[in-house]
Write an enzyme that holds these catalytic residues in place. Structure first.
Site, PDB file in Angstrom:
ATOM      1  N   LEU A  53       0.860  -1.195   0.000  1.00 47.59           N
ATOM      2  CA  LEU A  53       0.000   0.000   0.000  1.00 47.59           C
ATOM      3  C   LEU A  53       0.891   1.238   0.000  1.00 47.59           C
ATOM      4  CD1 LEU A  53      -2.887  -0.920   2.486  1.00 47.59           C
ATOM      5  CD2 LEU A  53      -2.677  -1.290   0.032  1.00 47.59           C
ATOM      6  N   VAL A  54       0.849   1.973  -1.109  1.00 49.10           N
ATOM      7  CA  VAL A  54       1.752   3.112  -1.262  1.00 49.10           C
ATOM      8  C   VAL A  54       0.949   4.391  -1.473  1.00 49.10           C
ATOM      9  CG1 VAL A  54       3.680   4.061  -2.589  1.00 49.10           C
ATOM     10  CG2 VAL A  54       3.516   1.599  -2.241  1.00 49.10           C
ATOM     11  N   SER A  55       1.262   5.411  -0.650  1.00 40.77           N
ATOM     12  CA  SER A  55       0.512   6.667  -0.705  1.00 40.77           C
ATOM     13  C   SER A  55       1.292   7.766  -1.420  1.00 40.77           C
ATOM     14  CB  SER A  55       0.219   7.137   0.717  1.00 40.77           C
ATOM     15  OG  SER A  55       1.440   7.479   1.351  1.00 40.77           O
ATOM     16  N   GLY A  65       3.530   1.386   5.179  1.00 43.54           N
ATOM     17  CA  GLY A  65       4.585   2.216   5.762  1.00 43.54           C
ATOM     18  C   GLY A  65       4.228   2.694   7.158  1.00 43.54           C
ATOM     19  N   ASP A  70       7.192   7.537   3.918  1.00 48.86           N
ATOM     20  CA  ASP A  70       7.231   6.262   4.650  1.00 48.86           C
ATOM     21  C   ASP A  70       6.928   5.077   3.737  1.00 48.86           C
ATOM     22  OD1 ASP A  70       7.793   7.643   6.986  1.00 48.86           O
ATOM     23  OD2 ASP A  70       5.676   7.978   7.408  1.00 48.86           O
ATOM     24  N   ILE A  81      -4.719   3.644  -3.082  1.00 46.95           N
ATOM     25  CA  ILE A  81      -6.169   3.616  -2.822  1.00 46.95           C
ATOM     26  C   ILE A  81      -6.735   5.030  -2.877  1.00 46.95           C
ATOM     27  CG2 ILE A  81      -7.988   2.878  -1.228  1.00 46.95           C
ATOM     28  CD1 ILE A  81      -5.918   1.109   0.184  1.00 46.95           C
ATOM     29  N   CYS A  95      -6.887  10.974   4.912  1.00 51.00           N
ATOM     30  CA  CYS A  95      -7.105  11.863   3.787  1.00 51.00           C
ATOM     31  C   CYS A  95      -8.130  12.967   4.025  1.00 51.00           C
ATOM     32  CB  CYS A  95      -7.518  11.016   2.601  1.00 51.00           C
ATOM     33  SG  CYS A  95      -7.681  11.973   1.118  1.00 51.00           S
ATOM     34  N   CYS A 126     -10.374   3.625   9.756  1.00 50.15           N
ATOM     35  CA  CYS A 126      -9.870   3.515   8.391  1.00 50.15           C
ATOM     36  C   CYS A 126      -8.970   2.283   8.254  1.00 50.15           C
ATOM     37  CB  CYS A 126      -9.110   4.786   8.021  1.00 50.15           C
ATOM     38  SG  CYS A 126      -8.634   4.828   6.299  1.00 50.15           S
TER      39      CYS A 126
HETATM   40  N1  LIG Z   1      -4.053   6.513  -0.441  1.00 50.97           N
HETATM   41  C1  LIG Z   1      -3.350   5.452  -0.036  1.00 50.97           C
HETATM   42  N2  LIG Z   1      -3.177   4.388  -0.849  1.00 50.97           N
HETATM   43  C2  LIG Z   1      -2.475   3.298  -0.473  1.00 50.97           C
HETATM   44  N3  LIG Z   1      -1.913   3.186   0.743  1.00 50.97           N
HETATM   45  C3  LIG Z   1      -2.052   4.200   1.611  1.00 50.97           C
HETATM   46  C4  LIG Z   1      -2.768   5.394   1.275  1.00 50.97           C
HETATM   47  N4  LIG Z   1      -2.733   6.241   2.342  1.00 50.97           N
HETATM   48  C5  LIG Z   1      -2.018   5.602   3.296  1.00 50.97           C
HETATM   49  N5  LIG Z   1      -1.602   4.387   2.870  1.00 50.97           N
HETATM   50  C6  LIG Z   1      -0.800   3.381   3.616  1.00 50.97           C
HETATM   51  O1  LIG Z   1      -1.009   3.539   5.017  1.00 50.97           O
HETATM   52  C7  LIG Z   1       0.235   3.866   5.660  1.00 50.97           C
HETATM   53  C8  LIG Z   1       0.009   4.832   6.806  1.00 50.97           C
HETATM   54  O2  LIG Z   1      -0.693   5.938   6.342  1.00 50.97           O
HETATM   55  P1  LIG Z   1      -0.571   7.383   6.999  1.00 50.97           P
HETATM   56  O3  LIG Z   1      -1.695   8.170   6.468  1.00 50.97           O
HETATM   57  O4  LIG Z   1      -0.380   7.229   8.442  1.00 50.97           O
HETATM   58  O5  LIG Z   1       0.702   7.933   6.258  1.00 50.97           O
HETATM   59  P2  LIG Z   1       2.152   8.282   6.693  1.00 50.97           P
HETATM   60  O6  LIG Z   1       2.566   7.656   7.981  1.00 50.97           O
HETATM   61  O7  LIG Z   1       2.346   9.721   6.493  1.00 50.97           O
HETATM   62  O8  LIG Z   1       2.891   7.443   5.541  1.00 50.97           O
HETATM   63  P3  LIG Z   1       3.326   7.947   4.125  1.00 50.97           P
HETATM   64  O9  LIG Z   1       4.568   8.774   4.371  1.00 50.97           O
HETATM   65  O10 LIG Z   1       3.615   6.674   3.396  1.00 50.97           O
HETATM   66  O11 LIG Z   1       2.162   8.728   3.544  1.00 50.97           O
HETATM   67  C9  LIG Z   1       1.094   4.438   4.534  1.00 50.97           C
HETATM   68  O12 LIG Z   1       2.465   4.334   4.830  1.00 50.97           O
HETATM   69  C10 LIG Z   1       0.683   3.563   3.370  1.00 50.97           C
HETATM   70  O13 LIG Z   1       1.309   2.299   3.420  1.00 50.97           O
END
Ligand SMILES: Nc1ncnc2c1ncn2[C@@H]1O[C@H](COP(=O)(O)OP(=O)(O)OP(=O)(O)O)[C@@H](O)[C@H]1O
Length: 356
Positions: free
Chosen positions: A6-8, A121, A12, A32, A193, A98
């Site tokens: 899962l990559v945003s 992440g 991370d 996603i 989000c 979520c």
């Molecule tokens: N829109 C997305 N699509 C796919 N995976 C997501 C999405 N948003 C978050 N994730 C997954 O959930 C994890 C934790 O999300 P969080 O919103 O806490 O982001 P974060 O800790 O700032 O991480 P990142 O730096 O990867 O955005 C992310 O590292 C990623 O693996």
């Protein structure tokens, strides 16, 4: 092993992908779409830059990428739960929902089911004890996100991998810079989000509305001012009350009468509680104590902070009670009491705080 990553597009999950590749895996990348497009585009989450970076990563590492939509599921579970909780005067935790309902719930039902593992992440880790897999805290205690994962099921945990959970954030940033990932200098996202990018009060105003009520001093019963609906206020809140001669803290809410009670001072005693009532209790990997009739030594969190509080967990007929070693402030109904072992290593589960 087939991994769904899962990559945003944030730093991370970008580094998570980099590490998986280094370890010889060939994960499939999933981005996603969860920001909900309603009629006025109010919850439309700007995801273009995120998708651009994720696409760049898929090209760099030669990995397949899919952009999938869980907008309707997100609306029906996370947004509906948030609005419903706020109307009841509770302080919801959409991040907890979520993770359970969307990232590891609907996502797994629709796409993740074809994979052996789901990697994210998140700052968290896992540990095996007597053959049982447990959710465990991250090495970087300041960034630890296990409190957001404390409602996931054992079946969900079985499939989860947290490749960056053993690294401090500074090291994650260093790896991102060294690998020249475009996310290296990006700011951390704040929460999920739609609440991260949309003003929370605007969101509440749109979906719950406004209703004027009194702000009353708890100790004296004196009316100090007006508010626009108890749902805009949460226990422990200090800012945004519009009162002079502060500081004032929200210490209680009467949802029937639409009254917000406040106390004055830098550290009013009315803010503190020793025992925290939980409505039911969810064990992620089963009950580690077996005998629930005796209080268990634990550490716990009642909101997303780096500190662990010490206390005991006592099970009652209807739920559980956390008895804190020292009084804690800002106990808000609707948030989760997250319970760890006495060392603050294993996250055993959580229960919704049940107090007005
Ligand atoms: N829109 C997305 N699509 C796919 N995976 C997501 C999405 N948003 C978050 N994730 C997954 O959930 C994890 C934790 O999300 P969080 O919103 O806490 O982001 P974060 O800790 O700032 O991480 P990142 O730096 O990867 O955005 C992310 O590292 C990623 O693996």
């Amino acid at each position: 092993m087939q991994i769904a990553a899962l990559v945003s597009g944030g730093v991370d999950s970008s580094v998570m992908l980099h590490l998986l590749k280094e370890q010889g895996y060939e994960p499939v990348i999933f981005y996603i779409l969860i920001g909900m497009k309603d009629k006025e585009g109010f919850l439309d989450c700007p995801s273009e830059e995120d998708i651009e970076i994720t696409t760049w990563l898929s090209k760099k590492y030669g990995l397949r990428m899919e952009v999938v939509t869980l907008q309707e599921e997100y609306w029906n579970s996370v947004v509906a739960y948030t609005i419903d909780s706020v109307k009841k005067g509770l302080t919801p935790n959409p991040d907890v929902m979520c993770n359970r309902m969307i990232k590891f719930g609907s996502f797994n039902d629709k796409y993740g089911k074809d994979f052996d593992a789901i990697a994210t992440g998140h700052y968290a880790s896992t540990q095996f004890r007597d053959g049982i897999k447990y959710l465990a805290t991250a090495k970087d205690k300041f960034k630890d996100q296990t409190d957001f994962l404390a409602q996931i099921t054992y079946a969900q945990l079985q499939k989860l991998m947290f490749p960056i959970g053993g690294l401090p954030k500074s090291e994650v940033r260093r790896i991102a810079a060294e690998a020249r990932l475009p996310s290296a200098g990006r700011k951390d996202s704040q929460g999920i989000c739609f609440l991260g990018k949309v003003n929370y009060n605007d969101f509440i105003r749109k979906y719950v509305g406004e209703k004027e009520g009194n702000i009353v001093e708890l100790e004296t019963g004196k009316i100090l001012g007006k508010h626009k609906g108890y749902w805009f206020h949460t226990i422990g809140q200090r800012k945004g009350l519009g009162l002079s001669q502060g500081p004032w803290f929200v210490v209680k809410k009467d949802t029937e009468e639409n009254v917000v009670y406040v106390s004055n001072g830098y550290d009013p005693l009315t803010q503190y509680r020793n025992s925290i009532q939980l409505k039911g209790f969810h064990f992620i990997s089963g009950n580690p104590w077996h005998d629930l009739s005796r209080p268990a030594d634990i550490t716990f969190k009642i909101r997303h902070t780096p500190e662990f509080n010490k206390g005991r967990l006592v099970f009652t007929g209807s739920g559980a009670v956390i008895e804190s070693e020292v009084p804690v402030s800002g106990v808000a109904a609707g948030q989760f009491g997250v319970v760890y072992d006495a060392a603050g290593e294993l996250c055993y589960g959580s229960g919704e705080i049940d107090w007005q």
